[in-house]
Enzyme design. Structure first.
Site, PDB file in Angstrom:
ATOM      1  N   GLY A 101     -34.588  23.092   7.726  1.00 50.39           N
ATOM      2  CA  GLY A 101     -35.728  23.555   6.935  1.00 50.39           C
ATOM      3  C   GLY A 101     -37.044  23.333   7.644  1.00 50.39           C
ATOM      4  O   GLY A 101     -38.036  22.917   7.040  1.00 50.39           O
ATOM      5  N   SER A 102     -37.066  23.625   8.945  1.00 53.47           N
ATOM      6  CA  SER A 102     -38.202  23.199   9.767  1.00 53.47           C
ATOM      7  C   SER A 102     -39.087  24.330  10.284  1.00 53.47           C
ATOM      8  O   SER A 102     -39.863  24.142  11.216  1.00 53.47           O
ATOM      9  CB  SER A 102     -37.712  22.362  10.946  1.00 53.47           C
ATOM     10  OG  SER A 102     -36.666  23.013  11.646  1.00 53.47           O
ATOM     11  N   ALA A 103     -38.991  25.507   9.676  1.00 48.56           N
ATOM     12  CA  ALA A 103     -39.873  26.597  10.109  1.00 48.56           C
ATOM     13  C   ALA A 103     -41.278  26.444   9.542  1.00 48.56           C
ATOM     14  O   ALA A 103     -42.221  27.081  10.009  1.00 48.56           O
ATOM     15  CB  ALA A 103     -39.286  27.950   9.696  1.00 48.56           C
ATOM     16  N   ARG A 104     -41.413  25.577   8.534  1.00 47.64           N
ATOM     17  CA  ARG A 104     -42.736  25.374   7.923  1.00 47.64           C
ATOM     18  C   ARG A 104     -42.760  24.026   7.213  1.00 47.64           C
ATOM     19  O   ARG A 104     -41.760  23.311   7.155  1.00 47.64           O
ATOM     20  CB  ARG A 104     -43.033  26.491   6.923  1.00 47.64           C
ATOM     21  CG  ARG A 104     -42.072  26.533   5.751  1.00 47.64           C
ATOM     22  CD  ARG A 104     -42.451  27.596   4.753  1.00 47.64           C
ATOM     23  NE  ARG A 104     -41.581  27.539   3.571  1.00 47.64           N
ATOM     24  CZ  ARG A 104     -41.818  28.221   2.459  1.00 47.64           C
ATOM     25  NH1 ARG A 104     -42.842  29.040   2.384  1.00 47.64           N
ATOM     26  NH2 ARG A 104     -40.991  28.110   1.426  1.00 47.64           N
ATOM     27  N   ASN A 139     -27.842  28.045   7.244  1.00 51.51           N
ATOM     28  CA  ASN A 139     -27.679  27.935   5.795  1.00 51.51           C
ATOM     29  C   ASN A 139     -26.947  26.627   5.546  1.00 51.51           C
ATOM     30  O   ASN A 139     -25.726  26.554   5.688  1.00 51.51           O
ATOM     31  CB  ASN A 139     -26.881  29.121   5.259  1.00 51.51           C
ATOM     32  CG  ASN A 139     -26.597  29.011   3.773  1.00 51.51           C
ATOM     33  OD1 ASN A 139     -27.042  28.067   3.113  1.00 51.51           O
ATOM     34  ND2 ASN A 139     -25.867  29.963   3.239  1.00 51.51           N
ATOM     35  N   SER A 180     -36.571  12.080  -2.744  1.00 51.80           N
ATOM     36  CA  SER A 180     -37.825  12.379  -3.445  1.00 51.80           C
ATOM     37  C   SER A 180     -38.091  11.285  -4.459  1.00 51.80           C
ATOM     38  O   SER A 180     -37.157  10.609  -4.937  1.00 51.80           O
ATOM     39  CB  SER A 180     -37.731  13.728  -4.160  1.00 51.80           C
ATOM     40  OG  SER A 180     -38.827  13.914  -5.051  1.00 51.80           O
ATOM     41  N   TYR A 186     -32.963  19.004  -9.589  1.00 49.51           N
ATOM     42  CA  TYR A 186     -33.594  18.465  -8.386  1.00 49.51           C
ATOM     43  C   TYR A 186     -33.481  16.933  -8.351  1.00 49.51           C
ATOM     44  O   TYR A 186     -33.120  16.352  -7.323  1.00 49.51           O
ATOM     45  CB  TYR A 186     -35.064  18.887  -8.356  1.00 49.51           C
ATOM     46  CG  TYR A 186     -35.807  18.510  -7.102  1.00 49.51           C
ATOM     47  CD1 TYR A 186     -35.622  19.226  -5.925  1.00 49.51           C
ATOM     48  CD2 TYR A 186     -36.713  17.457  -7.097  1.00 49.51           C
ATOM     49  CE1 TYR A 186     -36.318  18.884  -4.764  1.00 49.51           C
ATOM     50  CE2 TYR A 186     -37.409  17.117  -5.948  1.00 49.51           C
ATOM     51  CZ  TYR A 186     -37.208  17.832  -4.787  1.00 49.51           C
ATOM     52  OH  TYR A 186     -37.896  17.493  -3.643  1.00 49.51           O
ATOM     53  N   SER A 187     -33.760  16.285  -9.485  1.00 46.41           N
ATOM     54  CA  SER A 187     -33.678  14.821  -9.549  1.00 46.41           C
ATOM     55  C   SER A 187     -32.263  14.340  -9.251  1.00 46.41           C
ATOM     56  O   SER A 187     -32.067  13.360  -8.527  1.00 46.41           O
ATOM     57  CB  SER A 187     -34.128  14.324 -10.926  1.00 46.41           C
ATOM     58  OG  SER A 187     -35.489  14.639 -11.157  1.00 46.41           O
ATOM     59  N   ALA A 188     -31.273  15.051  -9.823  1.00 41.91           N
ATOM     60  CA  ALA A 188     -29.879  14.668  -9.578  1.00 41.91           C
ATOM     61  C   ALA A 188     -29.513  14.841  -8.110  1.00 41.91           C
ATOM     62  O   ALA A 188     -28.838  13.981  -7.521  1.00 41.91           O
ATOM     63  CB  ALA A 188     -28.954  15.516 -10.454  1.00 41.91           C
TER      64      ALA A 188
END
Length: 254
Positions: free
Chosen positions: A13-16, A64, A144, A157-159
């Site tokens: 996930g490093s394009a931005r 992916n 997070s 997201y939390s899970a």
């Protein structure tokens, strides 16, 4: 000073955003980097930009993370290009926020597939090479504050991010004998394109809840990752480092 010369790193996930800031930080410290992102064109553009700016080797690949085959191919690309994989940063992540009573099964499944299963896929592929390295390796997972405190409207997201924490600790225990370290970072509110989507009134309230009274920047996370990737952190494993400006009140969106 952090020195990563001779190390080869994959950042998903490093394009931005945080991923790009991390890739640049690791490259500035001397590491060769693989820019792995779903957007292949953006990956290659970011890799070219970083290589030109730092002089290290950088390649961009489409990845992916929710696919075990794609994750394995990304790790293989790093080994073929640079000879080894020494650092893995599991940064790729998505959100699909809504209250639990309104959440669709596909919203739950999509977030778990990328954030948690993606971390599993990439880590499993990378450790097969790291455990053969005389000096082991370093895996840094992005959790997070929502994975620590929970968050309204983010049960999926939390899970997923809480799962990353448990996964990190288990991997640290399993891989310690092979000198492979595994740690997690739990960012608080970081100013990125993702958080720009939050209404301004809510963002203002979130910043006001931060003891240091400012939003975090991608470099705040990238600096911590660079430290954990380096030999300066050689006695740190199984830890969750909260980078959040002093904490958040429970229930504040992060």
């Amino acid at each position: 000073m952090i020195d990563l010369k001779g190390k080869n790193a994959i950042i998903t996930g490093s394009a931005r955003g945080i991923g790009k800031a991390t890739a640049l930080k690791l490259a500035q410290a001397g590491a060769n980097v693989v820019i792995a992102d779903l957007n292949e064109e953006a990956s290659k553009a970011t890799a070219a930009e970083i290589a030109k700016a730092t002089g290290v080797k950088a390649i961009g690949v489409s990845c992916n993370v929710s696919s075990s085959e794609s994750a394995a191919a990304t790790v293989q690309a790093c080994v073929e290009a640079f000879g080894s994989v020494d650092v893995l940063v599991n940064n790729a992540g998505i959100t699909k926020d809504t209250l639990l009573m309104r959440m669709k099964q596909e919203q739950w499944d999509a977030v778990i597939a990328v954030n948690l299963t993606g971390t599993f896929n990439c880590t499993q592929a990378a450790i097969k090479y790291m455990m053969k390295n005389p000096n082991g390796g370093s895996i840094i997972n992005l959790s997070s504050i929502a994975g620590v405190n929970g968050n309204i409207g983010q049960t999926n997201y939390s899970a997923s991010k809480a799962g990353v924490i448990g996964f990190t600790k288990a991997v640290a225990l399993e891989m310690a004998s092979r000198k492979v370290r595994c740690n997690a970072i739990a960012p608080g509110f970081i100013a990125t394109e993702m958080t720009e989507a939050i209404p301004e009134k809510i963002r203002t309230a979130m910043v006001a809840a931060i003891p240091l009274k400012r939003a975090g920047q991608p470099d705040d996370i990238a600096n911590t990752i660079a430290f954990l990737a380096s030999d300066l952190a050689s006695f740190i494993t199984g830890q969750v480092i909260e980078v959040n400006g002093g904490g958040f009140l429970p229930g504040v969106q992060a």
